[in-house]
Design a protein around this motif. Structure first.
Motif, PDB file in Angstrom:
ATOM      1  N   SER A 134       0.830  -1.206   0.000  1.00  0.00           N
ATOM      2  CA  SER A 134       0.000   0.000   0.000  1.00  0.00           C
ATOM      3  C   SER A 134       0.863   1.254   0.000  1.00  0.00           C
ATOM      4  O   SER A 134       0.581   2.220  -0.722  1.00  0.00           O
ATOM      5  CB  SER A 134      -0.901   0.038   1.242  1.00  0.00           C
ATOM      6  OG  SER A 134      -1.501  -1.196   1.430  1.00  0.00           O
ATOM      7  N   TYR A 135       1.903   1.194   0.805  1.00  0.00           N
ATOM      8  CA  TYR A 135       2.782   2.358   0.875  1.00  0.00           C
ATOM      9  C   TYR A 135       3.453   2.624  -0.479  1.00  0.00           C
ATOM     10  O   TYR A 135       3.508   3.761  -0.941  1.00  0.00           O
ATOM     11  CB  TYR A 135       3.844   2.152   1.961  1.00  0.00           C
ATOM     12  CG  TYR A 135       4.806   3.309   2.072  1.00  0.00           C
ATOM     13  CD1 TYR A 135       4.457   4.453   2.796  1.00  0.00           C
ATOM     14  CD2 TYR A 135       6.044   3.287   1.430  1.00  0.00           C
ATOM     15  CE1 TYR A 135       5.325   5.530   2.894  1.00  0.00           C
ATOM     16  CE2 TYR A 135       6.915   4.358   1.524  1.00  0.00           C
ATOM     17  CZ  TYR A 135       6.555   5.477   2.256  1.00  0.00           C
ATOM     18  OH  TYR A 135       7.416   6.545   2.346  1.00  0.00           O
ATOM     19  N   GLN A 195       2.413   1.676  -3.342  1.00  0.00           N
ATOM     20  CA  GLN A 195       1.382   2.124  -4.285  1.00  0.00           C
ATOM     21  C   GLN A 195       1.246   3.647  -4.219  1.00  0.00           C
ATOM     22  O   GLN A 195       1.078   4.311  -5.230  1.00  0.00           O
ATOM     23  CB  GLN A 195       0.033   1.501  -3.926  1.00  0.00           C
ATOM     24  CG  GLN A 195      -0.127   0.093  -4.448  1.00  0.00           C
ATOM     25  CD  GLN A 195      -1.484  -0.483  -4.099  1.00  0.00           C
ATOM     26  OE1 GLN A 195      -2.314   0.185  -3.492  1.00  0.00           O
ATOM     27  NE2 GLN A 195      -1.696  -1.728  -4.463  1.00  0.00           N
ATOM     28  N   GLU A 196       1.341   4.134  -3.008  1.00  0.00           N
ATOM     29  CA  GLU A 196       1.137   5.573  -2.818  1.00  0.00           C
ATOM     30  C   GLU A 196       2.376   6.392  -3.169  1.00  0.00           C
ATOM     31  O   GLU A 196       2.285   7.448  -3.793  1.00  0.00           O
ATOM     32  CB  GLU A 196       0.743   5.834  -1.370  1.00  0.00           C
ATOM     33  CG  GLU A 196      -0.179   7.032  -1.216  1.00  0.00           C
ATOM     34  CD  GLU A 196      -0.645   7.169   0.230  1.00  0.00           C
ATOM     35  OE1 GLU A 196      -0.636   8.309   0.738  1.00  0.00           O
ATOM     36  OE2 GLU A 196      -0.980   6.140   0.839  1.00  0.00           O
ATOM     37  N   HIS A 197       3.525   5.877  -2.783  1.00  0.00           N
ATOM     38  CA  HIS A 197       4.735   6.695  -2.925  1.00  0.00           C
ATOM     39  C   HIS A 197       5.715   6.198  -3.977  1.00  0.00           C
ATOM     40  O   HIS A 197       6.690   6.879  -4.280  1.00  0.00           O
ATOM     41  CB  HIS A 197       5.462   6.787  -1.579  1.00  0.00           C
ATOM     42  CG  HIS A 197       4.640   7.417  -0.507  1.00  0.00           C
ATOM     43  ND1 HIS A 197       3.828   6.668   0.338  1.00  0.00           N
ATOM     44  CD2 HIS A 197       4.451   8.711  -0.155  1.00  0.00           C
ATOM     45  CE1 HIS A 197       3.211   7.487   1.181  1.00  0.00           C
ATOM     46  NE2 HIS A 197       3.563   8.730   0.902  1.00  0.00           N
ATOM     47  N   THR A 204       5.459   3.763   7.494  1.00  0.00           N
ATOM     48  CA  THR A 204       4.442   2.712   7.488  1.00  0.00           C
ATOM     49  C   THR A 204       4.185   2.141   8.865  1.00  0.00           C
ATOM     50  O   THR A 204       3.164   1.512   9.098  1.00  0.00           O
ATOM     51  CB  THR A 204       4.874   1.538   6.590  1.00  0.00           C
ATOM     52  OG1 THR A 204       6.133   1.048   7.050  1.00  0.00           O
ATOM     53  CG2 THR A 204       4.987   1.964   5.140  1.00  0.00           C
ATOM     54  N   TRP A 209      -2.711  -1.598 -10.231  1.00  0.00           N
ATOM     55  CA  TRP A 209      -2.372  -0.231  -9.863  1.00  0.00           C
ATOM     56  C   TRP A 209      -1.327   0.343 -10.796  1.00  0.00           C
ATOM     57  O   TRP A 209      -1.401   1.486 -11.221  1.00  0.00           O
ATOM     58  CB  TRP A 209      -1.846  -0.209  -8.435  1.00  0.00           C
ATOM     59  CG  TRP A 209      -1.123   1.056  -8.134  1.00  0.00           C
ATOM     60  CD1 TRP A 209      -1.667   2.269  -7.915  1.00  0.00           C
ATOM     61  CD2 TRP A 209       0.288   1.226  -8.073  1.00  0.00           C
ATOM     62  NE1 TRP A 209      -0.674   3.197  -7.691  1.00  0.00           N
ATOM     63  CE2 TRP A 209       0.531   2.584  -7.788  1.00  0.00           C
ATOM     64  CE3 TRP A 209       1.383   0.373  -8.225  1.00  0.00           C
ATOM     65  CZ2 TRP A 209       1.807   3.102  -7.645  1.00  0.00           C
ATOM     66  CZ3 TRP A 209       2.649   0.896  -8.086  1.00  0.00           C
ATOM     67  CH2 TRP A 209       2.847   2.243  -7.797  1.00  0.00           C
ATOM     68  N   SER A 224      -1.818   3.837 -12.193  1.00  0.00           N
ATOM     69  CA  SER A 224      -1.112   4.919 -11.533  1.00  0.00           C
ATOM     70  C   SER A 224      -0.326   5.793 -12.490  1.00  0.00           C
ATOM     71  O   SER A 224       0.380   5.326 -13.360  1.00  0.00           O
ATOM     72  CB  SER A 224      -0.149   4.323 -10.492  1.00  0.00           C
ATOM     73  OG  SER A 224       0.831   5.251 -10.156  1.00  0.00           O
ATOM     74  N   LYS A 239       2.166   7.607 -11.622  1.00  0.00           N
ATOM     75  CA  LYS A 239       3.577   7.430 -11.290  1.00  0.00           C
ATOM     76  C   LYS A 239       4.129   6.242 -12.037  1.00  0.00           C
ATOM     77  O   LYS A 239       5.222   6.259 -12.549  1.00  0.00           O
ATOM     78  CB  LYS A 239       3.741   7.202  -9.784  1.00  0.00           C
ATOM     79  CG  LYS A 239       3.747   8.478  -9.005  1.00  0.00           C
ATOM     80  CD  LYS A 239       3.860   8.164  -7.535  1.00  0.00           C
ATOM     81  CE  LYS A 239       3.506   9.361  -6.682  1.00  0.00           C
ATOM     82  NZ  LYS A 239       3.295   9.019  -5.288  1.00  0.00           N
TER      83      LYS A 239
END
Length: 303
Positions: free
Chosen positions: A27-28, A30-32, A44, A170, A174, A176
């Motif tokens: 999850s982390y 995925q976000e960053h 995290t 993702w 995404s 990114k």
DNA sequence: AATAACTCCAACCGCGCTGCG
DNA sequence: TCGCAGCGCGGTTGGAGTTAT
């Protein structure tokens, strides 16, 4: 003396990762996005060191990783690349985009090295007795190869795969990821083979090109170097001298100088060097050709 | 069925390289 | 130029799973 272990801190968890930890990490990322591993544990709340997080991601959670079931072709690639590059697993892994260096290293150590050793012993004895049992050797070795490559892998891998699949979704969505992909795309050499080899490979190719690893080596020299005789002797040397890369790598260095020397000497960098092409060409069947060649040359198979 | 021996692989460790202040 | 932090790589290990006795 030396640097203290990065995981020396009290309260840092070690050992196998749980699915929950994987989800947190994924999850982390995925976000960053991957990178800045130092900040991952703090951000995290994972009780893992940064190194452990990076390793978990690169070896298991990263999308596109294939686990278990090494194909005979992959095995052939590994054997040739190992003979060529020594124990430079990351470099070897870059030619097998779906495999991690750790995976390849483990596979070599647990399967291929033994098999090569076994085969060498058989080859030695068959050469001594000058027997005509090479065909038996071949069929046995091939059976061994096939049976090993059909083996499957760990139980938790399946849930890891699920996470990877989720992540793949993702990656497609995404922005990114798109940027990242674009960057990787840029690294791809403009060669039709690249669609087979993929991004990791191109990354290595670029690295090699940046290093100018092959820039000063003549085509002829390389052809000699890659001749069956050299390949074989290196492979045998390698398999019989434990796991040090010195055998094959030193052969390379003897002929062409060290990587550093080559780097220093070379400033003109070809988009593709011969070894890249050679290995990439294997994708279209040269491995099999070489295997056939090996049979013709010494009446004994490589595996 | 019990357990010893062996195999395999995920994870750790230590070192070297690189970039930055 | 130096020291440090971060990262990547290769070697090694621990333990779970499997096979043999």
């Amino acid at each position: 003396m030396g640097r203290p272990p990065c995981c020396d801190k009290v309260g840092v968890k070690k050992g196998p990762w749980t699915p929950e930890e994987d989800i947190i990490l994924v999850s982390y990322i995925q976000e960053h996005g991957p990178g800045n591993w130092r900040s991952v544990p703090t951000n995290t709340g994972l009780l893992r060191c940064s190194k452990s997080c990076r390793l978990r991601w690169t070896n298991y959670l990263r999308p596109g990783i294939k686990r278990g079931n090494f194909t005979p072709h992959e095995e052939g690639m590994i054997i040739h690349l190992q003979a060529l590059l020594g124990n430079r697993w990351a470099a070897i892994a870059s030619y097998l985009p779906q495999r991690t260096d750790n995976d390849i290293k483990n596979y070599w150590n647990t399967h291929l090295k033994k098999r090569m050793k076994k085969f060498q012993t058989a080859l030695d004895s068959s050469l001594v007795s000058n027997s005509s049992s090479s065909s038996q050797l071949l069929s046995k070795s091939q059976n061994d190869m096939n049976s090993t490559s059909l083996r499957s892998c760990s139980t938790y891998a399946s849930s890891t795969e699920n996470i990877s699949k989720l992540l793949e979704g993702w990656m497609k969505a995404s922005p990114k990821a798109t940027t990242l992909k674009k960057d990787q795309e840029k690294e791809k050499p403009s060669n039709e083979n690249t669609n087979v080899v993929g991004t990791a490979s191109s990354q290595f190719t670029q690295t090699k090109v940046e290093e100018g690893e092959c820039g000063v080596i003549s085509h002829e020299e390389l052809e000699n170097f890659f001749s069956f005789e050299n390949l074989n002797s290196m492979a045998w040397e390698k398999s019989s001298t434990d796991s040090t890369p010195q055998g094959s790598l030193s052969s390379l260095n003897d002929r062409f100088g060290t990587m550093t020397e080559v780097k220093e000497r070379s400033s003109n960098r070809p988009a593709y060097c011969f070894s890249d092409k050679w290995i990439l060409d294997e994708e279209s069947g040269q491995v099999e050709d070489l295997m056939d060649l090996s049979l013709d040359c010494c009446s004994a198979p490589i595996f």
